[in-house]
Design a protein around this motif. Structure first.
Motif, PDB file in Angstrom:
ATOM      1  N   ALA A  69      -1.985   0.167  -1.609  1.00 58.11           N
ATOM      2  CA  ALA A  69      -2.596  -0.309  -0.215  1.00 58.11           C
ATOM      3  C   ALA A  69      -1.353   0.204   0.869  1.00 58.11           C
ATOM      4  O   ALA A  69      -1.514   0.815   1.809  1.00 58.11           O
ATOM      5  N   ALA A  70      -0.280  -0.360   0.432  1.00 56.91           N
ATOM      6  CA  ALA A  70       0.752   0.098   1.457  1.00 56.91           C
ATOM      7  C   ALA A  70       0.915   1.574   1.714  1.00 56.91           C
ATOM      8  O   ALA A  70       1.185   2.036   2.878  1.00 56.91           O
ATOM      9  N   ARG A  71       0.961   2.451   0.908  1.00 63.53           N
ATOM     10  CA  ARG A  71       1.296   3.886   0.968  1.00 63.53           C
ATOM     11  C   ARG A  71       0.014   4.466   1.757  1.00 63.53           C
ATOM     12  O   ARG A  71       0.406   5.360   2.631  1.00 63.53           O
ATOM     13  N   GLN A  72      -1.223   4.093   1.408  1.00 71.15           N
ATOM     14  CA  GLN A  72      -2.367   4.618   2.063  1.00 71.15           C
ATOM     15  C   GLN A  72      -2.606   4.232   3.439  1.00 71.15           C
ATOM     16  O   GLN A  72      -2.582   4.981   4.541  1.00 71.15           O
ATOM     17  N   ALA A  73      -2.191   2.670   3.780  1.00 73.16           N
ATOM     18  CA  ALA A  73      -2.251   2.215   5.043  1.00 73.16           C
ATOM     19  C   ALA A  73      -1.241   2.968   5.832  1.00 73.16           C
ATOM     20  O   ALA A  73      -1.580   3.339   7.127  1.00 73.16           O
ATOM     21  N   LEU A  74      -0.021   3.041   5.310  1.00 71.33           N
ATOM     22  CA  LEU A  74       0.956   3.745   6.221  1.00 71.33           C
ATOM     23  C   LEU A  74       0.582   5.112   6.363  1.00 71.33           C
ATOM     24  O   LEU A  74       0.707   5.790   7.575  1.00 71.33           O
ATOM     25  N   ALA A  75      -0.038   6.005   5.800  1.00 69.99           N
ATOM     26  CA  ALA A  75      -0.441   7.282   5.917  1.00 69.99           C
ATOM     27  C   ALA A  75      -1.458   7.407   7.058  1.00 69.99           C
ATOM     28  O   ALA A  75      -1.506   8.216   7.856  1.00 69.99           O
ATOM     29  N   VAL A  76      -2.473   6.342   6.843  1.00 70.62           N
ATOM     30  CA  VAL A  76      -3.499   6.459   7.752  1.00 70.62           C
ATOM     31  C   VAL A  76      -2.827   5.837   9.302  1.00 70.62           C
ATOM     32  O   VAL A  76      -3.191   6.596  10.352  1.00 70.62           O
ATOM     33  N   VAL A  77      -1.950   5.165   9.503  1.00 75.64           N
ATOM     34  CA  VAL A  77      -1.347   4.768  10.684  1.00 75.64           C
ATOM     35  C   VAL A  77      -0.378   5.733  11.269  1.00 75.64           C
ATOM     36  O   VAL A  77      -0.336   5.938  12.402  1.00 75.64           O
ATOM     37  N   ASP A  86       7.191   0.133  13.247  1.00 76.98           N
ATOM     38  CA  ASP A  86       8.305  -0.070  12.158  1.00 76.98           C
ATOM     39  C   ASP A  86       7.578   0.175  11.001  1.00 76.98           C
ATOM     40  O   ASP A  86       6.821  -0.712  10.588  1.00 76.98           O
ATOM     41  N   GLU A  87       7.821   1.185  10.179  1.00 79.96           N
ATOM     42  CA  GLU A  87       7.274   1.647   9.086  1.00 79.96           C
ATOM     43  C   GLU A  87       7.345   0.420   7.861  1.00 79.96           C
ATOM     44  O   GLU A  87       6.635   0.197   6.943  1.00 79.96           O
ATOM     45  N   GLN A  88       8.821   0.290   7.765  1.00 78.52           N
ATOM     46  CA  GLN A  88       9.207  -1.003   6.822  1.00 78.52           C
ATOM     47  C   GLN A  88       8.460  -2.142   7.073  1.00 78.52           C
ATOM     48  O   GLN A  88       7.898  -2.786   5.878  1.00 78.52           O
ATOM     49  N   MET A 144       5.554  -2.750   8.614  1.00 83.67           N
ATOM     50  CA  MET A 144       4.354  -2.309   8.179  1.00 83.67           C
ATOM     51  C   MET A 144       3.865  -2.413   6.712  1.00 83.67           C
ATOM     52  O   MET A 144       2.988  -2.785   6.095  1.00 83.67           O
ATOM     53  N   GLU A 145       4.705  -1.647   5.982  1.00 87.05           N
ATOM     54  CA  GLU A 145       4.739  -1.412   4.595  1.00 87.05           C
ATOM     55  C   GLU A 145       4.630  -2.999   4.013  1.00 87.05           C
ATOM     56  O   GLU A 145       4.164  -3.289   2.988  1.00 87.05           O
ATOM     57  N   THR A 146       5.820  -3.715   4.175  1.00 84.92           N
ATOM     58  CA  THR A 146       6.001  -4.950   3.649  1.00 84.92           C
ATOM     59  C   THR A 146       4.714  -5.981   4.058  1.00 84.92           C
ATOM     60  O   THR A 146       4.113  -6.895   3.183  1.00 84.92           O
ATOM     61  N   ALA A 147       4.385  -5.839   5.284  1.00 81.02           N
ATOM     62  CA  ALA A 147       3.025  -6.608   5.605  1.00 81.02           C
ATOM     63  C   ALA A 147       2.122  -6.523   4.873  1.00 81.02           C
ATOM     64  O   ALA A 147       1.144  -7.460   4.146  1.00 81.02           O
ATOM     65  N   VAL A 148       1.579  -5.195   4.469  1.00 80.00           N
ATOM     66  CA  VAL A 148       0.373  -4.759   3.717  1.00 80.00           C
ATOM     67  C   VAL A 148       0.576  -5.264   2.352  1.00 80.00           C
ATOM     68  O   VAL A 148      -0.169  -5.803   1.664  1.00 80.00           O
ATOM     69  N   LYS A 149       1.772  -5.176   1.717  1.00 78.71           N
ATOM     70  CA  LYS A 149       1.996  -5.463   0.402  1.00 78.71           C
ATOM     71  C   LYS A 149       1.945  -7.004   0.238  1.00 78.71           C
ATOM     72  O   LYS A 149       1.266  -7.194  -0.721  1.00 78.71           O
ATOM     73  N   LEU A 150       2.455  -7.669   1.164  1.00 80.67           N
ATOM     74  CA  LEU A 150       2.236  -9.048   1.081  1.00 80.67           C
ATOM     75  C   LEU A 150       0.841  -9.526   1.149  1.00 80.67           C
ATOM     76  O   LEU A 150       0.468 -10.645   0.445  1.00 80.67           O
ATOM     77  N   LEU A 151       0.047  -9.120   2.260  1.00 84.18           N
ATOM     78  CA  LEU A 151      -1.386  -9.374   2.354  1.00 84.18           C
ATOM     79  C   LEU A 151      -2.155  -9.051   1.220  1.00 84.18           C
ATOM     80  O   LEU A 151      -2.922  -9.711   0.683  1.00 84.18           O
ATOM     81  N   VAL A 152      -1.926  -7.882   0.579  1.00 83.75           N
ATOM     82  CA  VAL A 152      -2.736  -7.490  -0.434  1.00 83.75           C
ATOM     83  C   VAL A 152      -2.340  -7.926  -1.789  1.00 83.75           C
ATOM     84  O   VAL A 152      -3.265  -8.642  -2.605  1.00 83.75           O
ATOM     85  N   ALA A 187       5.061 -17.457   5.860  1.00 85.59           N
ATOM     86  CA  ALA A 187       6.480 -17.606   6.048  1.00 85.59           C
ATOM     87  C   ALA A 187       6.955 -16.478   6.127  1.00 85.59           C
ATOM     88  O   ALA A 187       7.931 -15.901   7.016  1.00 85.59           O
ATOM     89  N   THR A 188       6.953 -15.641   4.895  1.00 87.70           N
ATOM     90  CA  THR A 188       7.504 -14.132   4.906  1.00 87.70           C
ATOM     91  C   THR A 188       7.173 -13.155   5.959  1.00 87.70           C
ATOM     92  O   THR A 188       7.684 -12.654   6.483  1.00 87.70           O
ATOM     93  N   LEU A 189       5.811 -13.331   6.647  1.00 87.81           N
ATOM     94  CA  LEU A 189       5.280 -12.475   7.362  1.00 87.81           C
ATOM     95  C   LEU A 189       5.863 -12.760   8.629  1.00 87.81           C
ATOM     96  O   LEU A 189       6.239 -11.665   9.352  1.00 87.81           O
ATOM     97  N   GLN A 190       6.232 -13.896   9.059  1.00 86.88           N
ATOM     98  CA  GLN A 190       6.665 -14.263  10.300  1.00 86.88           C
ATOM     99  C   GLN A 190       7.945 -13.994  10.647  1.00 86.88           C
ATOM    100  O   GLN A 190       8.455 -13.750  11.782  1.00 86.88           O
ATOM    101  N   VAL A 191       8.888 -13.719   9.536  1.00 87.39           N
ATOM    102  CA  VAL A 191      10.279 -13.279   9.639  1.00 87.39           C
ATOM    103  C   VAL A 191      10.167 -11.773  10.121  1.00 87.39           C
ATOM    104  O   VAL A 191      11.283 -11.495  10.488  1.00 87.39           O
ATOM    105  N   LEU A 192       9.156 -11.049   9.753  1.00 86.67           N
ATOM    106  CA  LEU A 192       9.312  -9.539  10.110  1.00 86.67           C
ATOM    107  C   LEU A 192       9.446  -9.294  11.682  1.00 86.67           C
ATOM    108  O   LEU A 192       8.511 -10.138  12.322  1.00 86.67           O
TER     109      LEU A 192
END
Length: 178
Positions: free
Chosen positions: A72-80, A89-91, A93-101, A142-147
């Protein structure tokens, strides 16, 4: 002169002439379409669909397994990236998608949907678990809000499962406030 008997005896028809072929009836009558009203929802009626205008969107679906967050992180990053957000900030974005999924996979459904949308230099990432029920405990938010680029995040329960979302800032660095 020829006699009528030369051409054969004149016979009267013994059967009626062919009638036209009857028209085929439809195998089933058309199904009624429900009336769609925006703004109100009456009990028993389906949930109205969201209308999105004047923005780019994408929907990605994955089987809910241990590899879903990375895919999901790879495909979402490619779309965006294709949308041309220079300040994203691609890092983050990738972290947020991984955490949510990953949180959506923990809900125990068979599939996970990731929905992306952009508007006014912001990227919305929504992960849907497709499994109704209670939300499992976790430190996702909590992890997302640190980004650095996450403006806000949250979740809600719906008939079709839990929705987890994060709103990321995609404005160029000079336009961001510290």
């Amino acid at each position: 002169m020829t006699s009528p008997e030369a051409n054969g005896p004149k016979l009267s028809p013994t059967y009626p002439p062919k009638s036209p072929v009857p028209r085929k009836q439809p195998t089933e009558s058309p199904r009624p379409q429900p009336a769609r009203e925006s703004g109100t929802r009456l009990p028993g009626l389906p949930r109205p669909r969201m209308r999105i205008r004047n923005r780019q969107t994408a929907a990605l679906t994955f089987r809910a397994d241990e590899w879903a967050p990375g895919k999901a992180a790879r495909q979402a990053l490619a779309v965006v990236r294709g949308w041309g957000c220079p300040g994203l900030d691609e890092q983050d974005m990738e972290t947020a998608v991984k955490l949510l999924v990953a949180a959506a996979v923990q809900d125990g459904g068979r599939r996970v949907s990731v929905h992306l949308a952009d508007q006014e230099e912001k990227i919305l990432v929504v992960a849907l678990s497709h499994r109704p029920g209670t939300a499992p405990e976790g430190e996702v938010f909590a992890t997302l809000q640190v980004l650095a680029t996450v403006d806000s995040c949250g979740d809600d329960l719906a008939d079709d499962g839990r929705r987890l979302w994060a709103l990321l800032d995609a404005a160029p660095r000079s336009g961001r406030t510290p």
